[in-house]
Every structure is written in C-alpha cells, then in structure tokens.
Scaffold this motif. Structure first.
Motif, mmCIF file in Angstrom:
data_model
loop_
_atom_site.group_PDB
_atom_site.id
_atom_site.type_symbol
_atom_site.label_atom_id
_atom_site.label_comp_id
_atom_site.label_asym_id
_atom_site.label_seq_id
_atom_site.Cartn_x
_atom_site.Cartn_y
_atom_site.Cartn_z
ATOM 1 N N VAL A 119 -52.086 38.934 -23.625
ATOM 2 C CA VAL A 119 -53.106 37.880 -23.625
ATOM 3 C C VAL A 119 -53.347 37.352 -22.207
ATOM 4 N N TYR A 120 -52.290 37.311 -21.413
ATOM 5 C CA TYR A 120 -52.379 36.862 -20.019
ATOM 6 C C TYR A 120 -52.664 38.014 -19.051
ATOM 7 N N GLN A 121 -52.825 39.201 -19.549
ATOM 8 C CA GLN A 121 -52.894 40.379 -18.666
ATOM 9 C C GLN A 121 -54.013 40.250 -17.646
ATOM 10 N N THR B 278 -57.669 36.753 -21.067
ATOM 11 C CA THR B 278 -58.297 35.779 -21.957
ATOM 12 C C THR B 278 -58.165 34.358 -21.409
ATOM 13 N N TYR B 279 -57.632 34.219 -20.198
ATOM 14 C CA TYR B 279 -57.646 32.922 -19.498
ATOM 15 C C TYR B 279 -58.826 32.849 -18.530
ATOM 16 N N ASN B 280 -59.629 33.893 -18.540
ATOM 17 C CA ASN B 280 -60.786 33.939 -17.649
ATOM 18 C C ASN B 280 -62.080 33.906 -18.454
ATOM 19 N N SER C 127 -39.104 32.983 -22.029
ATOM 20 C CA SER C 127 -39.608 31.696 -21.532
ATOM 21 C C SER C 127 -40.922 31.210 -22.149
ATOM 22 N N HIS C 128 -41.711 32.135 -22.731
ATOM 23 C CA HIS C 128 -43.046 31.672 -23.141
ATOM 24 C C HIS C 128 -43.628 32.529 -24.257
ATOM 25 N N PRO C 129 -43.085 32.380 -25.468
ATOM 26 C CA PRO C 129 -43.604 33.160 -26.612
ATOM 27 C C PRO C 129 -44.774 32.435 -27.277
ATOM 28 N N GLU C 130 -45.896 32.352 -26.582
ATOM 29 C CA GLU C 130 -46.993 31.457 -26.981
ATOM 30 C C GLU C 130 -47.867 32.012 -28.108
ATOM 31 N N TYR C 131 -48.064 33.329 -28.133
ATOM 32 C CA TYR C 131 -49.077 33.918 -29.017
ATOM 33 C C TYR C 131 -48.416 34.713 -30.140
ATOM 34 N N GLY D 50 -41.238 27.017 -23.539
ATOM 35 C CA GLY D 50 -42.129 25.907 -23.799
ATOM 36 C C GLY D 50 -43.461 26.457 -24.280
ATOM 37 N N ASN D 51 -44.225 25.606 -25.002
ATOM 38 C CA ASN D 51 -45.543 25.996 -25.495
ATOM 39 C C ASN D 51 -45.476 27.310 -26.291
ATOM 40 N N GLY D 52 -44.405 27.456 -27.071
ATOM 41 C CA GLY D 52 -44.256 28.657 -27.898
ATOM 42 C C GLY D 52 -44.932 28.492 -29.247
HETATM 43 FE FE LIG Z 1 -49.319 29.752 -21.931
#
Ligand SMILES: [Fe+2]
Length: 722
Positions: A357-359, A394-396, A477-481, A505-507
C-alpha cells in the motif's frame, strides 16, 4: 529509469517454490546475482548497521543485461466488431479530469487507418478519421473538468462527412443544447484494426492516455448530428463484472474486452444521484471506469531467472543482491516454513499488505537535507519521487488530482530496499516499514530467540491454519492494512488461546481488498474519516475488488482495540518520546513482564525518532473494544505540540468522542490482557517502538520487557483470566 533494478512475482515463498526475478539493466556487462539473508537493513552507523549473511554457496547466478520497458497509465481494449460499410458512430459518456492536458483517446478504432473519438489538443471533443488522408473536426466547445458529457463522432463515407458532438449532462446552470461540428472530405478506404481502445490512442505502445471517467462506450450504426440513439454494433457496459478485469460487450457480437493496469472501477457514473452508496446495490449507477495516465498494476517484464527456494533453507528475510559494474540493487523477499510445519515457537508476521500500500510513496519531503542525510548514513539513493516511471503509492495522487486507490508489487519496489530511508530523522535513522521492521529481527537474533516469518499475503491466502500452531505470533512496527481474512485469522488465533504481540502503532486500521484476478494488487478506498492521504469521493466508499464497504475498519464495526487492546489515537512527527511504567505494572499478575527492568522510564532513545513512543500512537479504550480486564502497563509522555488527535476521535474544537481533553489523547499505552482459552495479548501502541530494541541507550528497558514477554508467551503454561 534506474540503471539496475527489478521486481519479483511474489514476496514470499516456501522451500520448493519458485520466485521469478524480472530485471532491467542498462549495463553492458552481465548482472551478477547472489543470495543473502537479511538481519538488519538499517544503515545507520549509530546502530547495528546493515547485517547480511552471504549465501552465495546456496544461490548465485549471472544473467545478461537488458533493458525492459512498460507503459504507465491505464486503458481498455476489446476486439473491434465487424464495422459497417456505411455510416458509423463512436460514442461514450465521459467525465474528463484533465481535458487540457493534450490529445487523449476515448474510443479509438485506429491502426494505420481508422476512426477515433478523442479529447483533442484543444480540450474539446474531436473526431478523427484516417485513410490515405486524414480528416478531423472539433466541437470547438472546451470540455470542463469534472462534468459529464455525452460525446460522439460519426463518419459517413459515402457523403465524406465527419461529425463530432458533445452534450453536457446535468450541467451546473441547467440544461444546455448539444453542440457539434462537421467537415467533409475524402480519406479513401479504411482498413479497420483488430481492436478498439478505450482511454488511449491505439498502438503498441498506446499513446494519448486519458484522465477521467468513461461510461458506456459504444459503436452505433448510422451518423448523427444529435446524441445518437441507433442500433448498437457494440456497447460495453462497465457496470458489469466490476470486480474483474473484463469489459462486457452487450452488443450482438459479444466483443468482450479487458482493462490494462487496473483503472478504478465501481466509480459513480452519470446516472448516480446519491440514492445508493454501494455499487453492489445499484450497479447501473456505477457504470464508469476512472482511467489515469499514472496507473500501473504490472510492468509485464520478462523473467530473467527463477530462484527455487531450497529445501532446508530456514524461514527468514532474504534478498537477492544484484551487481552490474558500479550499479547495485537488492530485491528482498521472505522464506516461509514448509506448509503445515513450523520451525520456531515465535512467528513474525511481516505486514506485506501495508508495504505494498505504501509502495513507492513519493513523499513531499525528499529534499536536499533528506538526501544529504541518506548519503551521510549510507542509505539507498533511489527515491520514489524521482521515478514516476514505476508509479507511486496509495499515499499519492494521480496526475489528475484523484487519489491513488490501487497498488501492486509487480513493479520495482523502491521503498522495500535494505537501507531505504523514509524520513529525515536526526535522532534516529528515519526508517519505516521494510527496513524499520528489521530492528525487531536484529533484536530476536541478538537475544537468541528463534523465529519463523510469514507475510500478510500468506495469511490472506491461508487464514488461521497458517499461524494456528505457533505458541506466539508478533507483528512488526506498522501492520496498518488488513483484509477481512487476515483480521479474522488474527482474531481467531487470539481467541483460540494464541499469544499475540502487537509492536506497532496505527495497526489494523484500514480495510483493503486484493483483486480476484490480480492478487498482487490491493485496493484501498479512503472513505469517511481517518488520518488519510486523500479523500474518496461521495458514493465511492465501496471496494471494487470485493464490494465491501472500504475505509477504516472502525467504520465496519471493528476498531483495532477489539483485537489488540489499543488503537490509533494520535499522530505527529517521527519524534520519539519515552514511556513511564505505571504502578499497575508491578502487580504480581503482570510484574514478570518487567523483571530486570528497575527503572520507571523506558524507551527514551532509539533508532526510530530517538524514542520508543512516536509518530503514531495507540491507546486503550474500553468503548472501542479494549477488554475490561486489560492492564495498562505503561504510558508515553512528553510529546510535542505537533501531535494531533486522530479525526475520528474529534467532535468539536474542544470535545472528543471519549470526552477526554484532546491533549490527553496524545499518548501511547503498553497493555496486557489474558484471554479465556489460556492465551494473552501484549501491545505497545507506537510505530517507533521497535527502533528502541537494538539500542535504547542506558538500561535496555524495552528490549528486556519484550524478551520477558516473548519467553513467557512461547511457554505453553496457560494464562488464567483474572
Ligand atoms: Fe500508516
């Protein structure tokens, strides 16, 4: 284009399974390839540095250099139906988003000769017919972005008349008459191409990629000066098969086609009037596909070599190191234990859904100071912002300003590279995701704690069975999706007596879906609220890939607290603060967690932001699902005023959903609770927590605490409910 790069067809594999490597190298020498096992991907000399074990004796190869190319942007293609001898019309309903960007194909039956309906270089609807000569005509009426139009082009060969028209649908100031224009001339015979192309000019490669929505493209018999209503030779209904790559032709010739590079489907069409908010309830309202000239779901490169994971290769993090002359790259992947077995008591779940997702997140702050810091720390000098040819995350935003709702790992993965720095971080290394998560792997190796690795993708494919036998499962550290399957698997694991550790955080925040035909691709609809990079449009909160209501899991009734005991509360800079251990932590029920930790404050240094509690902070909340018997063991303090409370907890400028003062919600909490079948949960509630594990300076509080937890969690002695 990077001089040397590549990607793989899968991010993890078991012994006996193949991973296909697809490379592109501008060099003249062959590309040398060797296998390494990755322990630390943090180049910062203040920490352990890059640690990789050379495994050349297990795998090494050399392949010729070659440049591989691909087209960025999405389009559609279908077989062209038999075209009439007489007059013919191309038609569609469109919602252009960048009509001024230059010529863009809408419906193109164009080879060396043919006929096309386009957005012209003048920003108006255009018709083009090409035989021995070319005729073109424009409506002369500029298309307005984000408005619906019926558009058409008619060619009458016997009259030599080319007509173009556009008619605004529900324009802002009331109904408008259609506008059109025509021209006459002769172009000679047309030899029709085999395919019709939507949202691009036909060709190999395609050109003139279109930005915006297209609905109901059709080929109609006859020529028209008004919106055409004649017999359809082909009529593609984009409201059908929304979860697929198929474009269904409802006409007599069944010229079904397909999309390329996954444009967004399940998009509101010209008929949508906010009566239904889900395409699954009213597909006809969702007849549009939003095409973008910045979509990319699969580079489609050829395979240069295949790596078969050897039997007996331990589960872990690996990479193929590539070298060609002075150029280097490294392609990471994971080895999962053989099916149905485990080789350690601890299972580390790598959040590959979140990585994808952050790729290639092109962050706004890839400035000179950041680049200088990367050079200073010896980080990887490939920045996504410099490489639009591999498409963003997907952050863009797409080039037309719409949010990127798909990501796929079938393209070079610049953010998943050992030594990739995400942030300018003078107190730490500035790592996120792949590299940051090796802080945990380094800690486990240093502590002599054996571990297996599985990924989100494996968990999504296999569910609970993948992890059921492990005494203990930990996140990074960041299992968000999460998909519904991965979230269900973790909840079942916990409820069946598993010991679950959440080190982030924000998982467990956003709901995502994988495409049924392109499982490498993930969809995220950023609907309603939440800390988010863009906002989904009204009516477009439902995933196309699975029809589910997308957005925050909290909006689907599953807040993170209901799994892990803590959930997202505050966001701020990558600036770490410590935790204070609370008196409740010294209760004999939980005091074993802090055996050997005499100090009251832990985590006041680290490789992520210089402290264990930073960037994104989670806290307990019984109202959101934290079990009543949860013990809050420690709480962070000393965060700067730059931290904000997450939107979903704010009501007014003064009041919050939990009715606490907003500044009190800026905190991370470390929690523990037992579960009825002998299991337990331990959560730390901060993205930067793992950065303190390799070295937090002074007395190692976070590392001692986590080692205590893991050793107790892999002990089969059941926990008792209090
Ligand atoms: Fe995030």
């Amino acid at each position: 284009m990077l001089a040397l790069t590549g990607y793989i067809d899968r991010l993890s594999a078991r012994p006996g399974e193949d991973i296909a490597f697809k490379l592109s190298s501008t060099g003249t020498d062959p590309v040398s390839v060797r296998l390494v096992r990755v322990v630390s991907a943090d180049p910062n000399p203040a920490g352990p540095g890059i640690i990789e074990h050379d495994l050349s004796e297990v795998f090494t190869t050399s392949v010729p250099s070659r440049v591989q190319t691909h087209t960025v942007g999405s389009w559609g293609t279908a077989p062209l139906p038999p075209m009439p001898e007489g007059p013919v019309t191309l038609s569609a309903t469109i919602w252009p988003t960048s009509p001024k960007k230059g010529e863009q194909g809408i419906v193109c039956a164009l080879g060396p000769t043919g006929f096309a309906l386009t957005v012209g270089a003048d920003g108006c609807t255009n018709a083009v017919v090409t035989g021995e000569g070319t005729l073109s005509v424009s409506t002369g009426a500029p298309l307005s972005a984000h408005n619906w139009y019926r558009v058409w082009a008619s060619w009458d060969p016997s009259a030599g008349k080319l007509t173009v028209g556009q008619h605004a649908i529900h324009p802002p100031f009331g109904a408008e008459p259609p506008v059109g224009a025509s021209t006459t001339g002769t172009v000679g015979a047309i030899e029709w191409p085999e395919v019709v192309t939507f949202a691009a000019r036909s060709g190999a490669p395609v050109s003139g990629l279109y930005n915006g929505k297209i609905e109901a493209p059709a080929i109609i018999a006859g020529a028209y000066d008004v919106p055409p209503e004649g017999e359809a030779i082909a009529a593609w209904d984009f409201s059908r098969q929304i979860s697929s790559t198929m474009l269904e032709d409802t006409g007599p010739h069944a010229c079904h086609g397909s999309i390329v590079n996954l444009p967004a489907r399940g998009m509101t069409g010209s008929l949508w009037a906010a009566k239904e908010m889900a395409w699954t309830n009213a597909p006809a309202d969702y007849g549009a596909i939003h095409f973008h000239d910045t979509d990319l779901s699969d580079c489609g490169w050829e395979t240069d070599f295949t790596f078969t994971v050897p039997e007996g290769l331990r589960s872990g993090a690996y990479a193929m190191r590539l070298t060609c002359g002075a150029e280097e790259d490294s392609i990471p992947f994971y080895v999962v234990p053989p099916r149905g077995t485990r080789t350690a008591d601890l299972c580390v779940l790598i959040p590959t859904l979140t990585y994808v997702v952050y790729q290639n997140f092109a962050r706004p702050d890839f400035g000179p100071a950041y680049r200088e810091r990367v050079a200073q720390l010896g980080g990887t000098p490939s920045f996504p912002a410099d490489h639009p040819e591999y498409a963003f995350s997907t952050y863009n935003l797409h080039s037309d300003g719409s949010g990127v709702c798909h990501s796929s790992h079938l393209r070079p993965f610049l953010t998943m590279r050992p030594g990739h720095l995400s942030y300018l971080d003078y107190r730490g290394s500035g790592l996120r995701h792949y590299s940051a998560d090796t802080h945990l792997l380094y800690f486990l190796e240093a502590e002599g704690i054996e571990y297996d690795i599985v990924t989100d993708h494996d968990l999504d494919e296999e569910g609970l069975a993948l992890i059921a036998d492990y005494p203990c499962v930990t996140t990074t550290s960041h299992p968000e999706y999460h998909t519904e399957t991965t979230l269900d698997a973790l909840l079942e694991y916990r409820n069946e007596g598993g010991r679950f550790i959440y080190l982030g955080g924000n998982g467990f925040y956003w709901r995502v879906a994988r495409h049924p035909e392109v499982p490498e691709a993930i969809e995220i609809r950023r609907g309603e609220g939440g800390i988010r990079a863009w906002a989904a449009e009204p009516g477009e909160y439902h995933n196309a890939f699975d029809g589910a209501y997308g957005g925050l899991w909290r909006r689907s009734g599953r807040p993170p607290q209901a799994l892990a005991g803590v959930g997202f509360s505050s966001q701020g800079p990558l600036d770490g603060a410590p935790y204070r251990i609370l008196p409740a932590a010294r209760d004999p029920r939980v005091s074993w967690i802090f055996e050997g930790v005499e100090q009251e404050v832990i985590g006041d240094a680290g490789l992520s932001g210089g402290g264990a509690a930073g960037f994104e902070l989670d806290r307990a909340d019984v109202r959101l699902g934290t079990p009543e018997h949860t013990v809050i063991l420690a709480r962070s303090f000393g965060h700067s005023d730059a931290f904000i409370v997450v939107h979903e907890e704010m009501l007014t400028h003064l009041t919050t959903v939990p009715q606490e003062p907003a500044h009190d919600l800026v905190r991370a909490e470390i929690v523990f609770f037992e579960t009825p079948k002998g299991g337990a949960v331990f959560s730390t509630g901060s993205i930067t927590f793992c950065g303190s594990l390799p070295d937090e300076g002074g007395e190692p509080g976070t590392a001692r605490m986590l080692a205590n937890v893991i050793r107790r969690f892999i002990d089969p002695a059941p926990f008792a409910m209090p």
